[in-house]
Each structure stands twice: as structure tokens, then as C-alpha cells.
Design a protein around this motif. Structure first.
Motif, short mmCIF file in Angstrom:
data_model
loop_
_atom_site.label_atom_id
_atom_site.label_comp_id
_atom_site.label_asym_id
_atom_site.label_seq_id
_atom_site.Cartn_x
_atom_site.Cartn_y
_atom_site.Cartn_z
N ALA A 194 0.80 -1.08 0.15
CA ALA A 194 0.09 0.10 -0.07
C ALA A 194 1.01 1.34 -0.03
O ALA A 194 0.34 2.36 -0.45
N ASP A 195 1.99 1.18 0.44
CA ASP A 195 2.97 2.21 0.45
C ASP A 195 4.16 2.14 -0.21
O ASP A 195 5.10 2.96 -0.16
N ASP A 196 3.99 1.30 -1.52
CA ASP A 196 5.12 1.25 -2.37
C ASP A 196 4.58 1.78 -3.65
O ASP A 196 4.08 1.29 -4.34
N PRO A 197 5.53 2.98 -3.97
CA PRO A 197 5.32 3.77 -5.20
C PRO A 197 5.62 3.07 -6.35
O PRO A 197 4.82 3.24 -7.33
N MET A 198 6.62 2.02 -6.19
CA MET A 198 6.80 1.01 -7.62
C MET A 198 5.58 0.32 -7.93
O MET A 198 5.67 -0.08 -9.17
N ALA A 199 4.94 -0.12 -7.10
CA ALA A 199 3.64 -1.14 -7.34
C ALA A 199 2.23 -0.44 -7.56
O ALA A 199 1.39 -1.18 -7.77
N GLN A 200 2.21 1.02 -7.54
CA GLN A 200 0.95 1.70 -7.80
C GLN A 200 0.31 1.67 -9.27
O GLN A 200 -0.88 1.59 -9.54
N GLY A 201 1.01 1.05 -10.30
CA GLY A 201 0.91 0.72 -11.52
C GLY A 201 0.16 -0.78 -11.69
O GLY A 201 0.00 -0.81 -12.96
N ILE A 202 0.16 -1.53 -10.49
CA ILE A 202 -0.42 -2.92 -10.90
C ILE A 202 -1.60 -3.04 -11.35
O ILE A 202 -1.88 -4.18 -12.07
N ASP A 203 -2.74 -1.87 -11.40
CA ASP A 203 -3.97 -2.08 -11.99
C ASP A 203 -3.73 -1.95 -13.56
O ASP A 203 -4.17 -2.84 -14.30
N ALA A 204 -2.85 -1.10 -13.97
CA ALA A 204 -2.60 -1.28 -15.53
C ALA A 204 -2.05 -2.23 -15.94
O ALA A 204 -2.26 -2.88 -16.93
N LEU A 205 -1.01 -3.07 -15.07
CA LEU A 205 -0.64 -4.43 -15.43
C LEU A 205 -1.70 -5.38 -15.50
O LEU A 205 -1.71 -6.25 -16.34
N ALA A 206 -2.45 -5.50 -14.49
CA ALA A 206 -3.82 -6.35 -14.71
C ALA A 206 -4.36 -6.39 -15.99
O ALA A 206 -5.04 -7.31 -16.26
N ALA A 207 -4.78 -4.90 -16.41
CA ALA A 207 -5.44 -5.02 -17.72
C ALA A 207 -4.68 -5.56 -18.89
O ALA A 207 -5.50 -5.84 -19.74
N ALA A 208 -3.49 -5.94 -18.66
CA ALA A 208 -2.85 -6.32 -19.89
C ALA A 208 -2.80 -8.00 -19.58
O ALA A 208 -2.38 -8.74 -20.71
N VAL A 209 -3.25 -8.65 -18.64
CA VAL A 209 -3.14 -9.93 -18.22
C VAL A 209 -4.58 -10.52 -18.36
O VAL A 209 -5.58 -10.01 -17.63
N PRO A 210 -5.00 -11.50 -19.22
CA PRO A 210 -6.08 -11.96 -19.32
C PRO A 210 -7.00 -12.49 -18.07
O PRO A 210 -8.15 -12.30 -18.00
N ASP A 211 -6.36 -13.19 -17.33
CA ASP A 211 -6.79 -13.89 -16.15
C ASP A 211 -6.00 -13.25 -14.95
O ASP A 211 -5.00 -13.70 -14.58
N SER A 212 -6.49 -12.05 -14.44
CA SER A 212 -5.55 -11.66 -13.36
C SER A 212 -6.56 -10.94 -12.05
O SER A 212 -7.66 -10.73 -12.39
N ARG A 213 -5.89 -10.88 -10.77
CA ARG A 213 -6.76 -10.05 -9.81
C ARG A 213 -5.50 -9.13 -9.26
O ARG A 213 -4.17 -9.68 -9.12
N VAL A 214 -5.78 -8.32 -8.43
CA VAL A 214 -5.00 -7.32 -7.45
C VAL A 214 -5.29 -7.35 -6.20
O VAL A 214 -6.55 -7.38 -5.92
N VAL A 215 -4.27 -7.33 -5.32
CA VAL A 215 -4.38 -7.43 -3.92
C VAL A 215 -3.27 -6.29 -3.39
O VAL A 215 -2.24 -6.40 -3.92
N ARG A 216 -3.75 -5.35 -2.33
CA ARG A 216 -2.59 -4.65 -1.90
C ARG A 216 -2.56 -5.05 -0.38
O ARG A 216 -3.72 -5.43 0.26
N VAL A 217 -1.27 -4.87 0.21
CA VAL A 217 -0.98 -5.52 1.34
C VAL A 217 -0.17 -4.26 2.14
O VAL A 217 0.04 -3.30 1.29
N PRO A 218 -0.30 -4.51 3.53
CA PRO A 218 0.47 -3.39 4.17
C PRO A 218 2.03 -3.45 3.67
O PRO A 218 2.61 -4.51 3.38
N GLY A 219 2.49 -2.17 3.87
CA GLY A 219 3.90 -2.00 3.78
C GLY A 219 4.67 -1.25 2.43
O GLY A 219 3.92 -1.08 1.37
N ASP A 220 5.88 -1.03 2.45
CA ASP A 220 6.33 -0.26 1.40
C ASP A 220 7.17 -1.66 0.65
O ASP A 220 6.79 -2.48 0.66
N HIS A 221 8.15 -1.12 -0.25
CA HIS A 221 8.54 -1.89 -1.31
C HIS A 221 9.42 -3.05 -0.50
O HIS A 221 9.41 -4.35 -1.00
N LEU A 222 10.16 -2.70 0.64
CA LEU A 222 11.01 -3.73 1.29
C LEU A 222 9.90 -4.52 2.07
O LEU A 222 10.21 -5.87 2.47
#
Length: 241
Positions: A194-222
Motif C-alpha cells: 500500500a505504501d510502495d510507489p513502485m507497485a502503484q501501477g499494478i492495476d494497469a498491469l492487470a489490464a494487460a493480463v487476461p486472467d488476473s486479480r490485484v491485492v494490496r497489502v501493508p508495507g512499502d517495497h521492502l
């Protein structure tokens, strides 16, 4: 698998029953740090666990400025040897997720499900000022560019081989990650802190994958890959038929 040099990566397999789970760690880390037994044994139960030190990381040798496809071929060959034709699930984080994206479609492997954690839709390595990073390693001034400074800081952490890691980054940057190319056809779970700026675009990545889902968890990139919520999401996803 002709694109990879004849180099043996460090790979371990904890035996068990059922479908093996392959774990791919992040940049400037190693398998036992990103995927410690104490955290992941309860998730896996008795399933086999396959952990790889990526090229130029941990106990694996350096490969110079090998392209992304060459690194993926090298990984595929190591995994095919460790898994001997078995269908596998793949869990990758950060750099490991970037490589898992391509590994999922490799003709030398049979992959059922893919977990991509901390994956950015952009190619950060293409932004690294490698001459400035190498000059700093040689005793010159610190890089002015913040991304280069961040990557150099990771590469120079104790136990790492910074020159070899910069060579690896150069090779990966020569064949940048492109979400529009080679998206996995398997079921994919995208996980971001949730606090990882590198992963903020995973919804866009999900749109490129035919069968995908997105989950956000606590924490930054590390911190995110070590969150209990990350392990719970992976366990639920991999348990599905």
C-alpha cells in the motif's frame, strides 16, 4: 534454451509432495532473505519449494551484461533441471516478478499460476545512469540522479557484488520490460504494498493480463513481501484449482 550461456545458477529444492513452487527474489537480495523458511514453510505445507539466487546475486555467478531473454533462458534451464518436467507455480517479487512475467511463457517450462509482487509497469533500469554509478563505485562523486543513487545504494549493501549487479542491470535495460509484450496467459495474482510507489501501477498491469486479480497489502517495497497479508494472499491463490 539456446540463448543462455553455460552457467550454473545456485538453486535449492526442498522436497515435498505436490506441485513445486518456484521463488524468485528481488534486486540486490538473495533467495534465503526474500523467502525465509520461517515465513514460507507454513504457507507451502508439504509442497516442494524451489529457490534460486538470480545471476550476480547470492551464490550464483555473474553473467556480465546479459540481456533479459538470456537471463530468462538461464533461469528456465536451471528450473527445468530442478523440476524435471513438473508443472510449477511461480512466485516472484520486484526483479523476480519482472523475470517471472517472461518465464511464465517460456517453452521449456510448464507454469500453472503466477504471483507477481512489487512489479512496476515501467522499466526502472533504463533510467539508471550507469556511467555515474560506476564512477561513484570507483571513488567519484555520488550520482546526482535519485534513481541511480537508490539502485547504487542497494547494489552496495553488505554481501553484494556491485560491479556485477551494475553489469546485470545494463543487460536487463538493453531489453526493457514491456507489459504489452508476452503477458502471461496463466492465472496471475498481482500484489503491491500500500505504501510502495513502485507497485502503484499494478492495476494497469492487470489490464494487460487476461486472467488476473490485484491485492494490496501493508508495507512499502521492502516490507510488503514479509507482511502476513502477502503470504495469506499467495496461499489462497495457489490453493485454487
Amino acid at each position: 534454451m539456446t540463448g543462455a550461456p553455460e552457467i550454473a545458477l545456485s538453486i535449492t529444492r526442498r522436497e515435498g509432495t505436490g506441485r513445486p513452487v518456484l521463488f524468485l527474489h528481488g534486486l540486490a537480495s538473495r533467495a534465503r532473505l526474500d523467502w525465509p523458511d520461517a515465513e514460507w514453510d507454513p504457507v507451502l505445507a508439504d509442497r516442494p519449494a524451489v529457490r534460486v539466487d538470480l545471476p550476480a546475486h547470492g551464490d550464483s555467478p555473474a553473467v556480465g551484461a546479459l540481456s533479459t531473454s538470456g537471463v530468462v533462458d538461464l533461469l528456465a534451464r536451471a528450473v527445468a533441471t530442478a523440476c524435471s518436467g513438473e508443472e510449477i507455480d511461480v512466485v516472484g517479487y520486484s526483479l523476480g516478478a519482472r523475470l517471472a512475467w517472461a518465464l511464465a511463457g517460456h517453452p521449456g517450462l510448464s507454469v500453472r499460476r503466477v504471483v507477481l509482487g512489487g512489479l512496476s509497469p515501467m522499466e526502472p533500469f533504463a533510467l539508471v545512469d550507469l556511467p555515474a554509478a560506476r564512477a561513484a563505485l570507483a571513488g567519484g562523486p555520488a550520482p546526482a540522479d535519485p534513481i541511480t543513487g537508490m539502485i547504487l545504494g542497494m547494489a552496495t549493501l553488505p554481501g553484494n557484488r556491485p560491479e556485477a549487479l551494475l553489469d546485470l542491470i545494463e543487460g536487463l535495460a538493453s531489453q526493457p520490460f514491456d507489459p504489452a509484450v508476452g503477458a502471461p496467459t496463466q492465472s496471475v495474482l498481482l500484489v503491491g504494498g500500500a505504501d510502495d510507489p513502485m507497485a502503484q501501477g499494478i492495476d494497469a498491469l492487470a489490464a494487460a493480463v487476461p486472467d488476473s486479480r490485484v491485492v494490496r497489502v501493508p508495507g512499502d517495497h521492502l516490507a510488503a513481501p514479509h507482511a502476513p497479508e502477502f503470504r495469506a494472499a499467495v496461499a489462497e491463490f495457489l490453493a485454487e484449482d
